[in-house]
Design a protein around this motif. Structure first.
Motif, mmCIF file in Angstrom:
data_model
loop_
_atom_site.group_PDB
_atom_site.id
_atom_site.type_symbol
_atom_site.label_atom_id
_atom_site.label_comp_id
_atom_site.label_asym_id
_atom_site.label_seq_id
_atom_site.Cartn_x
_atom_site.Cartn_y
_atom_site.Cartn_z
ATOM 1 N N LEU A 1 108.169 -58.831 -106.612
ATOM 2 C CA LEU A 1 109.276 -57.928 -106.277
ATOM 3 C C LEU A 1 108.849 -56.539 -105.790
ATOM 4 O O LEU A 1 109.420 -56.039 -104.829
ATOM 5 C CB LEU A 1 110.205 -57.755 -107.492
ATOM 6 N N PRO A 2 107.873 -55.888 -106.446
ATOM 7 C CA PRO A 2 107.621 -54.486 -106.070
ATOM 8 C C PRO A 2 107.162 -54.337 -104.618
ATOM 9 O O PRO A 2 106.505 -55.217 -104.073
ATOM 10 C CB PRO A 2 106.486 -54.053 -107.002
ATOM 11 N N GLY A 3 107.574 -53.213 -104.029
ATOM 12 C CA GLY A 3 107.147 -52.916 -102.657
ATOM 13 C C GLY A 3 107.051 -51.411 -102.492
ATOM 14 O O GLY A 3 107.597 -50.654 -103.300
ATOM 15 N N LEU A 4 106.386 -50.973 -101.439
ATOM 16 C CA LEU A 4 106.164 -49.531 -101.258
ATOM 17 C C LEU A 4 107.363 -48.824 -100.629
ATOM 18 O O LEU A 4 107.438 -47.610 -100.670
ATOM 19 C CB LEU A 4 104.953 -49.310 -100.339
ATOM 20 N N PHE A 5 108.269 -49.590 -100.000
ATOM 21 C CA PHE A 5 109.288 -48.921 -99.179
ATOM 22 C C PHE A 5 110.710 -49.178 -99.673
ATOM 23 O O PHE A 5 111.076 -50.324 -99.976
ATOM 24 C CB PHE A 5 109.185 -49.411 -97.727
ATOM 25 N N SER A 6 111.490 -48.096 -99.731
ATOM 26 C CA SER A 6 112.914 -48.241 -100.042
ATOM 27 C C SER A 6 113.643 -48.716 -98.781
ATOM 28 O O SER A 6 113.051 -48.757 -97.693
ATOM 29 C CB SER A 6 113.490 -46.886 -100.464
ATOM 30 N N VAL A 7 114.942 -49.002 -98.924
ATOM 31 C CA VAL A 7 115.739 -49.385 -97.750
ATOM 32 C C VAL A 7 115.695 -48.255 -96.707
ATOM 33 O O VAL A 7 115.491 -48.492 -95.518
ATOM 34 C CB VAL A 7 117.202 -49.682 -98.163
ATOM 35 N N GLU A 8 115.844 -47.002 -97.192
ATOM 36 C CA GLU A 8 115.860 -45.863 -96.262
ATOM 37 C C GLU A 8 114.510 -45.695 -95.554
ATOM 38 O O GLU A 8 114.456 -45.469 -94.340
ATOM 39 C CB GLU A 8 116.212 -44.548 -96.986
ATOM 40 N N ASP A 9 113.413 -45.792 -96.348
ATOM 41 C CA ASP A 9 112.067 -45.670 -95.737
ATOM 42 C C ASP A 9 111.892 -46.715 -94.647
ATOM 43 O O ASP A 9 111.350 -46.456 -93.578
ATOM 44 C CB ASP A 9 110.939 -45.990 -96.749
ATOM 45 N N THR A 10 112.355 -47.919 -94.973
ATOM 46 C CA THR A 10 112.159 -49.039 -94.042
ATOM 47 C C THR A 10 112.940 -48.789 -92.758
ATOM 48 O O THR A 10 112.411 -48.975 -91.663
ATOM 49 C CB THR A 10 112.585 -50.363 -94.705
#
Ligand SMILES: [Fe+2]
Ligand SMILES: [Fe+2]
Lengths: 272, 217
Positions: free
Chosen positions: B19-28
């Motif tokens: 599940l974990p990732g470096l980017f939020s929806v906004e960052d993406t």
């Protein structure tokens, strides 16, 4: 890099020789050639000059494909985001890839028919239609007039391939014909979309198309008579979004050009 | 009860997605908007250059690559509304002014004698950086929540690798004298300097090295 690249700046390697369309039409050797009985100009295997004509037409197709590629490429670059919609540019980029393949195909078909790059001259009047600064005019001139001519040429060559039992020629022309129908359809769709609320702009674009079409009839080069090397491909033009009315009016325009060319050649022959 | 109804783990033992990732929806959305802007400027200039290069093989390759980058721009364009960005134009922007200056310089050469300069800008500077930025994104994003971006990144990366090889091979065949080696190197240096000033295709942090992280190191 500047926007709008003029015809004179198209980059070519040393093999290419540029000629002006008017030089070809007013070539003083023309009337003498016209008096020689080489049979009707329509592409057919029983014509005395069929092999030579097919080679010269193939070379013409090749340089036409380069210019179609360059024209589509320039449409990707010449207009800012507010002048041409993103989706239109995507269509033009797709057309770049298609025209690039058409260049590859026509180089190989040139080898197949026995001609080579530079054997005939190149006139760049096809690209000239892609220099219009209004994207609607350009799309109409290129994707309806120029690409419409490509439909006629490929269908003529495909029929010639069939008649001369040349499966390579027939196969390749059939594939290119499919792409060109797609390109004309793009032109018809964009013309409709971009001028939906502006009938006056649409009429101006169609007028530009008629002017370009008239040039492309090239003194009898295209039409529905025996004298026309390239025959009007009505069925494929319909698939691409041309109405019967448009095809009829193009046919009439082509017949006028053929008649003008006939009179001109008689006149020139009388003067010699 | 038949075997078909026996409870099985929802993730097969070989499925190691997390599940974990470096980017939020906004960052993406922000990054995707930068990618789209860059791919657009790239496909436009490749299309524009076709008419300006005399070398026939280069002309035809540029025609083909024009479409690849247009298609990437379209992939990113379609991803934006799925990232809650209904106004795609608002997000279709460069990372910063320095990146605009870099892209302007990449797109600048026009004369028919400048094929090496054109190709170096795209195939030795810009495309290797697109590969780097896309790879960083691919490796860092959540493999479960952001699967659609991953799919597009993989498609785009496949093209970038193939196109980079086409362009690099054309360059190697064009660069046939020590003077041309110097020309290509000068051009590359010039553009790389402009590029680092911008921080990258997605601005500072394009490859994860944010200012704070660098300061902490
Ligand atoms: Fe074509
Ligand atoms: Fe076409």
């Amino acid at each position: 890099m500047k926007k709008m690249l003029p015809e004179s700046e198209l980059a070519r390697d040393e093999r290419f020789v540029r000629s002006k369309i008017e030089d070809r039409i007013f070539d003083p050797r023309g009337p003498k050639l016209a008096t020689r009985n080489t049979g009707p100009a329509m592409m057919a295997t029983d014509r005395p000059a069929a092999a030579e004509r097919s080679r010269s037409l193939m070379h013409g197709i090749f340089v036409g494909e380069i210019q179609a590629l360059e024209g589509a490429g320039r449409t990707c670059f010449d207009f800012d985001d507010d002048e041409a919609p993103f989706q239109l540019k995507l269509d033009m980029a797709r057309q770049c890839w298609d025209e690039s393949r058409h260049c590859e195909i026509s180089i190989k078909l040139g080898d197949h028919l026995g001609t080579e790059i530079g054997e005939y001259t190149e006139s760049t009047f096809l690209y000239a239609a892609a220099c219009n600064p209004d994207p609607v005019m350009r799309l109409t001139g290129v994707n309806r007039a120029l690409e419409g001519l490509a439909i006629d040429v490929f269908n003529t060559m495909r029929e010639f391939g069939k008649e001369s039992t040349d499966p390579v020629l027939e196969f390749c022309e059939d594939w290119m014909l499919a792409d060109e129908v797609t390109h004309v359809k793009m032109g018809s769709d964009w013309l409709r979309r971009l001028t939906e609320k502006d009938p006056e702009r649409r009429e101006r674009a169609l007028e530009f198309q008629r002017t370009v079409d008239k040039i492309f009839n090239l003194g009898g080069f295209r039409g529905e008579q025996e004298e026309n090397p390239v025959q009007l491909a009505r069925r494929f033009r319909e698939l691409a979004g041309f109405t019967d009315e448009e095809n009829d009016s193009l046919s009439k325009l082509a017949a006028e050009s053929t008649e003008e060319a006939r009179q001109m050649s008689e006149l020139l022959a009388g003067n010699n | 009860m038949s075997d078909a109804f026996k409870a099985r783990a929802p993730f097969a033992p070989w499925d190691r997605r997390e599940l974990p990732g470096l980017f939020s929806v906004e960052d993406t959305a922000r990054r995707v908007g930068n990618y789209k802007w860059t791919e657009m400027r790239l496909f436009e200039v490749l299309g524009g250059w076709v008419a300006t290069v005399p070398e026939l093989d280069v002309k035809l390759v540029l025609g083909r690559h024009t479409y690849h980058h247009a298609w990437h721009a379209e992939l990113w364009h379609k991803r934006l509304p799925e990232l809650r960005e209904m106004n795609q134009e608002r997000m279709t922007v460069p990372a910063n002014d320095a990146f605009v200056a870099f892209m302007d310089s990449v797109r600048d050469p026009e004369a028919p004698e400048l094929t090496i300069e054109k190709l170096v800008g795209v195939y030795r500077v810009l495309i290797p950086r697109l590969i780097a930025v896309y790879t960083y994104h691919l490796n860092g994003t959540s493999t479960i929540t952001d699967a659609p971006t991953i799919r597009s990144l993989k498609f785009a990366l496949q093209d970038e690798f193939d196109d980079w090889r086409d362009g690099e091979m054309l360059l190697q065949s064009l660069i046939d004298t020590p003077e041309k080696v110097d020309r290509a190197a000068r051009r590359q240096q010039e553009l790389e300097k402009l590029y680092i000033r911008s921080g990258g295709i997605a601005g500072p942090g394009s490859l994860g090295e944010t200012a704070e992280e660098q300061g902490a190191a």
